[in-house]
Motif scaffolding. Structure first.
Motif, PDB file in Angstrom:
ATOM      1  N   VAL A   1      24.138  54.894  44.579  1.00  0.00           N
ATOM      2  CA  VAL A   1      24.778  56.076  45.499  1.00  0.00           C
ATOM      3  C   VAL A   1      26.017  56.967  44.994  1.00  0.00           C
ATOM      4  CG1 VAL A   1      26.207  56.417  47.634  1.00  0.00           C
ATOM      5  CG2 VAL A   1      24.363  54.556  47.514  1.00  0.00           C
ATOM      6  N   ASP A   2      26.727  56.182  44.105  1.00  0.00           N
ATOM      7  CA  ASP A   2      27.905  56.898  43.421  1.00  0.00           C
ATOM      8  C   ASP A   2      26.996  58.010  42.139  1.00  0.00           C
ATOM      9  OD1 ASP A   2      29.777  55.440  44.676  1.00  0.00           O
ATOM     10  OD2 ASP A   2      30.200  54.033  43.094  1.00  0.00           O
TER      11      ASP A   2
ATOM     12  N   ARG B   1      37.234  43.348  52.097  1.00  0.00           N
ATOM     13  CA  ARG B   1      36.605  42.553  52.961  1.00  0.00           C
ATOM     14  C   ARG B   1      37.395  42.729  54.366  1.00  0.00           C
ATOM     15  NH1 ARG B   1      38.292  37.149  49.362  1.00  0.00           N
ATOM     16  NH2 ARG B   1      36.761  37.594  47.506  1.00  0.00           N
ATOM     17  N   ARG B   2      38.256  43.732  54.759  1.00  0.00           N
ATOM     18  CA  ARG B   2      38.501  43.763  56.023  1.00  0.00           C
ATOM     19  C   ARG B   2      37.857  45.051  56.737  1.00  0.00           C
ATOM     20  NH1 ARG B   2      45.224  44.428  54.775  1.00  0.00           N
ATOM     21  NH2 ARG B   2      45.404  42.533  53.878  1.00  0.00           N
ATOM     22  N   MET B   3      36.680  45.395  56.079  1.00  0.00           N
ATOM     23  CA  MET B   3      35.849  46.738  56.778  1.00  0.00           C
ATOM     24  C   MET B   3      34.405  46.347  57.098  1.00  0.00           C
ATOM     25  SD  MET B   3      38.177  48.864  56.731  1.00  0.00           S
ATOM     26  CE  MET B   3      37.057  50.181  57.252  1.00  0.00           C
ATOM     27  N   MET B   4      34.428  45.055  57.623  1.00  0.00           N
ATOM     28  CA  MET B   4      33.049  44.498  58.019  1.00  0.00           C
ATOM     29  C   MET B   4      32.376  45.242  59.220  1.00  0.00           C
ATOM     30  SD  MET B   4      30.671  42.362  57.320  1.00  0.00           S
ATOM     31  CE  MET B   4      31.592  41.211  56.239  1.00  0.00           C
ATOM     32  N   PRO B   5      32.952  45.581  60.151  1.00  0.00           N
ATOM     33  CA  PRO B   5      32.244  46.478  61.102  1.00  0.00           C
ATOM     34  C   PRO B   5      31.729  47.986  60.494  1.00  0.00           C
ATOM     35  CG  PRO B   5      34.029  45.591  62.192  1.00  0.00           C
ATOM     36  CD  PRO B   5      34.223  45.246  60.621  1.00  0.00           C
ATOM     37  N   ALA B   6      32.501  48.418  59.656  1.00  0.00           N
ATOM     38  CA  ALA B   6      32.428  49.966  59.095  1.00  0.00           C
ATOM     39  C   ALA B   6      31.223  49.768  58.080  1.00  0.00           C
ATOM     40  CB  ALA B   6      33.526  50.330  58.358  1.00  0.00           C
ATOM     41  N   LYS B   7      30.832  48.582  57.607  1.00  0.00           N
ATOM     42  CA  LYS B   7      29.804  48.446  56.598  1.00  0.00           C
ATOM     43  C   LYS B   7      28.175  48.916  57.439  1.00  0.00           C
ATOM     44  CE  LYS B   7      31.390  45.033  53.492  1.00  0.00           C
ATOM     45  NZ  LYS B   7      32.869  45.208  53.682  1.00  0.00           N
ATOM     46  N   TYR B   8      28.321  48.623  58.659  1.00  0.00           N
ATOM     47  CA  TYR B   8      27.154  48.962  59.603  1.00  0.00           C
ATOM     48  C   TYR B   8      27.250  50.341  60.140  1.00  0.00           C
ATOM     49  CZ  TYR B   8      26.465  43.798  58.856  1.00  0.00           C
ATOM     50  OH  TYR B   8      26.335  42.554  58.536  1.00  0.00           O
ATOM     51  N   LEU B   9      28.544  50.599  60.308  1.00  0.00           N
ATOM     52  CA  LEU B   9      28.606  52.011  60.862  1.00  0.00           C
ATOM     53  C   LEU B   9      28.571  53.221  59.876  1.00  0.00           C
ATOM     54  CD1 LEU B   9      31.480  51.211  63.487  1.00  0.00           C
ATOM     55  CD2 LEU B   9      29.050  51.598  63.931  1.00  0.00           C
ATOM     56  N   VAL B  10      28.901  52.936  58.927  1.00  0.00           N
ATOM     57  CA  VAL B  10      29.236  54.111  57.722  1.00  0.00           C
ATOM     58  C   VAL B  10      27.802  54.858  57.550  1.00  0.00           C
ATOM     59  CG1 VAL B  10      29.697  54.746  55.415  1.00  0.00           C
ATOM     60  CG2 VAL B  10      31.363  53.645  56.653  1.00  0.00           C
ATOM     61  N   PRO B  11      26.705  54.084  57.284  1.00  0.00           N
ATOM     62  CA  PRO B  11      25.350  54.863  56.949  1.00  0.00           C
ATOM     63  C   PRO B  11      24.919  55.642  58.169  1.00  0.00           C
ATOM     64  CG  PRO B  11      25.468  52.537  56.177  1.00  0.00           C
ATOM     65  CD  PRO B  11      26.678  52.775  56.981  1.00  0.00           C
ATOM     66  N   GLY B  12      24.887  55.304  59.356  1.00  0.00           N
ATOM     67  CA  GLY B  12      24.561  55.967  60.424  1.00  0.00           C
ATOM     68  C   GLY B  12      25.526  57.427  60.625  1.00  0.00           C
ATOM     69  N   LEU B  13      26.997  57.088  60.472  1.00  0.00           N
ATOM     70  CA  LEU B  13      27.577  58.175  60.639  1.00  0.00           C
ATOM     71  C   LEU B  13      27.565  59.235  59.668  1.00  0.00           C
ATOM     72  CD1 LEU B  13      31.031  56.091  61.507  1.00  0.00           C
ATOM     73  CD2 LEU B  13      29.679  57.242  63.233  1.00  0.00           C
TER      74      LEU B  13
ATOM     75  N   LEU C   1      31.482  59.585  48.945  1.00  0.00           N
ATOM     76  CA  LEU C   1      31.892  58.682  47.918  1.00  0.00           C
ATOM     77  C   LEU C   1      33.173  57.558  48.060  1.00  0.00           C
ATOM     78  CD1 LEU C   1      30.574  60.356  44.697  1.00  0.00           C
ATOM     79  CD2 LEU C   1      29.338  58.935  46.402  1.00  0.00           C
ATOM     80  N   VAL C   2      34.178  58.230  48.449  1.00  0.00           N
ATOM     81  CA  VAL C   2      35.488  57.635  48.678  1.00  0.00           C
ATOM     82  C   VAL C   2      35.423  56.528  49.649  1.00  0.00           C
ATOM     83  CG1 VAL C   2      37.793  57.519  49.020  1.00  0.00           C
ATOM     84  CG2 VAL C   2      36.816  59.101  47.596  1.00  0.00           C
ATOM     85  N   VAL C   3      34.680  57.019  50.906  1.00  0.00           N
ATOM     86  CA  VAL C   3      34.682  56.116  51.921  1.00  0.00           C
ATOM     87  C   VAL C   3      33.652  54.953  51.651  1.00  0.00           C
ATOM     88  CG1 VAL C   3      33.762  56.000  54.350  1.00  0.00           C
ATOM     89  CG2 VAL C   3      35.328  57.928  53.851  1.00  0.00           C
ATOM     90  N   VAL C   4      32.511  55.323  51.174  1.00  0.00           N
ATOM     91  CA  VAL C   4      31.264  54.164  50.903  1.00  0.00           C
ATOM     92  C   VAL C   4      32.197  53.351  49.971  1.00  0.00           C
ATOM     93  CG1 VAL C   4      29.214  53.811  49.643  1.00  0.00           C
ATOM     94  CG2 VAL C   4      29.226  55.709  51.112  1.00  0.00           C
ATOM     95  N   ASN C   5      32.473  53.504  48.868  1.00  0.00           N
ATOM     96  CA  ASN C   5      33.365  52.649  47.935  1.00  0.00           C
ATOM     97  C   ASN C   5      34.455  51.829  48.628  1.00  0.00           C
ATOM     98  OD1 ASN C   5      32.400  52.865  44.850  1.00  0.00           O
ATOM     99  ND2 ASN C   5      32.357  54.817  45.881  1.00  0.00           N
TER     100      ASN C   5
END
Length: 540
Positions: free
Chosen positions: A50-51, A87-99, A77-81
């Motif tokens: 992705v980078d 380790r604190r962004m577990m929910p965002a791992k599933y939300l970021v691609p869709g957003l 790219l900053v948000v994805v990385n």
């Protein structure tokens, strides 16, 4: 050694004990093994990919000065990385691609369409004013009479062609996007350039293979478009071409010295003379609400537009009603336990829904063909009925084919809704003396509408924009006569958008975008009103 013993040792040495919910300590080397587990390596490779794609996009966007895209890609790219290595962004791992996909394919597309709707963007107005000036001057270029000829060398760099000449004893090289400039360390034999650092010198066979591209190539002499360009007809000798028009940057006018005609810029992005002559191409400018009002004020467009508007509503409403009525009737019939072989009949009724819609539309187009279609030739004994070429028959054919494609969906929905109605409610009604007709009218249908109303609204929105069926079955025809855009009697608004943007000869993206905005507002308003009505049904 157990975790309890470890904690006791730590306390005995004066250090605070670990919290009760702390994870057990691992041996040295275990953390490294978990850090480089297969899942982590896969994540690392995917993020690296992705980078890499993001960096490529940033470089490509920066090359054409698209700084908004550059800023978005950097942010993404900053948000994805950050998200995928925290380790604190577990929910965002599933939300970021869709957003991110939502931002690109929905919000950005809507915002850009809205922006284009207020411009004259289209054929002849698809770039900036500076590009339009350069193009106008280039289109009117003529070879300077008696001008010097230059022994010319055709060069190439990364697939981009260019010319190299010797002028005043110095090698000059340039491309279509880069004016002639001195080339240091270039070598020449007399007046013929032999080598240019960073460029490949094309030989005769290579020139012959790209002859058309080379003869059409123009290399600007300088940054001033009035200075003309270097061109060639044979790939070996170059000449200076200058425009028959002269652009005055201070006065912002284009002048023809031979006739003295002066062209001034207009509000619609064109240079126009006093007698109304327009120079093409123009440039993109903001035209306000002109694209929206033209559907109501331009008599050549208003007539077809209103005809298409009422047919779009009729098509969407009748499609929903016919499919729902037929689907509901079949669902009620085959929901009766007294019907034998219900599973077989239900399976057969789902066949139209199981086939891809575009294949069914093409099959029906062949069946309804006026000259050799199965319906005319076989079922009607050689009749000559214009199912797809007569305006009214074509509309009837579209509704019939859409009924064939849509009733299985309504049949499924209504069957599920009927089976979800509690049996004790119906039994109570029977005990109170209600007949079958009264039960259907007062209990089954209201409960059915509560479950199916949102789906009916969604079906209306789908049919309001059912481009595939119209395009594949009739292509929008038969066409209206005397209109500046290629539209027909069976076109709906969304197929009209496609025709305005791509099929009417002159592509008018601004006009098409304005029509898209109107479709969005219409569907949104009807959906909002429909959902409000659905809430009232639920209260009832």
């Amino acid at each position: 050694m157990t975790d309890q013993q470890t904690a006791q040792d730590v306390v005995s040495q004066g250090a605070p004990p670990p919290p009760e919910d702390a994870p057990p300590r691992s041996r040295s080397g275990d953390s490294h093994a978990r850090a480089f587990s297969p899942g982590f390596v896969a994540k690392l490779l995917l993020v690296a990919l992705v980078d890499a794609l993001g960096v490529y996009g940033i470089l490509a966007a920066a090359a054409v000065n698209s700084w908004v895209i550059v800023a978005f890609l950097v942010f993404a790219l900053v948000v994805v990385n950050w998200v995928y290595f925290s380790r604190r962004m577990m929910p965002a791992k599933y939300l970021v691609p869709g957003l991110l996909f939502l931002l690109v394919y929905q919000l950005f597309a809507m915002a850009y369409t809205g922006f284009i709707a207020f411009t004259n963007y289209g054929d002849g107005h698809n770039s900036s004013k500076s590009d339009a000036i350069e193009s106008i001057l280039a289109q009117n270029e003529r070879r300077v009479e008696g001008s010097q000829s230059y022994p010319l060398t055709v060069v190439s760099r990364l697939g981009n062609l260019g010319f190299a000449i010797v002028q005043d004893g110095e090698v000059q090289v340039g491309t279509a996007d880069k004016p002639l400039e001195p080339a240091s360390d270039a070598t020449h034999d007399g007046d013929k350039v032999t080598a240019v650092p960073g460029y490949d010198v094309l030989q005769f066979a290579q020139i012959a293979q790209q002859q058309e591209a080379i003869t059409n190539l123009r290399v600007p002499v300088s940054d001033d478009p009035n200075d003309g360009s270097l061109r060639t007809q044979d790939g070996s000798t170059g000449y200076i071409y200058t425009s028959t028009l002269v652009y005055d940057a201070n006065a912002d006018t284009m002048t023809d010295p031979a006739t003295g005609t002066v062209y001034t810029p207009s509000d619609h992005g064109n240079f126009v003379s006093a007698d109304g002559t327009v120079l093409l191409p123009g440039w993109r400018v903001t035209v306000g609400f002109e694209n929206f009002t033209s559907f109501f004020t331009d008599s050549r467009i208003a007539g077809p537009f209103f005809s298409i508007l009422w047919w779009t509503f009729a098509f969407a409403i009748l499609s929903v009603l016919t499919c729902f009525v037929v689907g509901l009737f079949l669902a009620v019939v085959f929901n009766d336990p007294r019907v034998k072989g219900r599973r077989i009949y239900r399976s057969l009724l789902l066949m139209p829904y199981a086939l891809p819609a575009f294949i069914s539309a093409l099959v029906w187009r062949g069946l309804l063909n006026q000259r050799f279609g199965f319906i005319n030739e076989v079922l009607l004994g050689g009749a000559d009925i214009p199912w797809l070429t007569n305006p009214w028959l074509a509309k009837l054919s579209i509704l019939g084919v859409n009924l064939w494609l849509g009733f299985p969906y309504m049949f499924l929905v209504c069957t599920g809704a009927l089976q979800s109605i509690p049996g004790d409610v119906i039994e109570s009604a029977r005990m109170d003396g209600a007949g079958a007709a009264r039960i259907q009218r007062s209990i089954v249908l209201p409960l059915l509408l509560v479950a199916t109303a949102p789906l009916l609204i969604a079906s209306f929105a789908f049919n309001f924009n059912n481009f595939t069926l119209i395009y594949l079955l009739t292509g929008g025809g038969p066409n209206f006569q005397g209109t500046p855009i290629l539209v027909g009697h069976t076109d709906i608004l969304i197929s009209m958008v496609y025709s305005v943007a791509f099929e009417s000869g002159l592509k008018q993206y601004g006009l098409a975008s304005a029509l898209s905005i109107m479709i969005f507002l219409i569907v949104g308003a009807i959906s909002w009103a429909g959902f409000r009505r659905t809430r009232r049904l639920e209260e009832l």
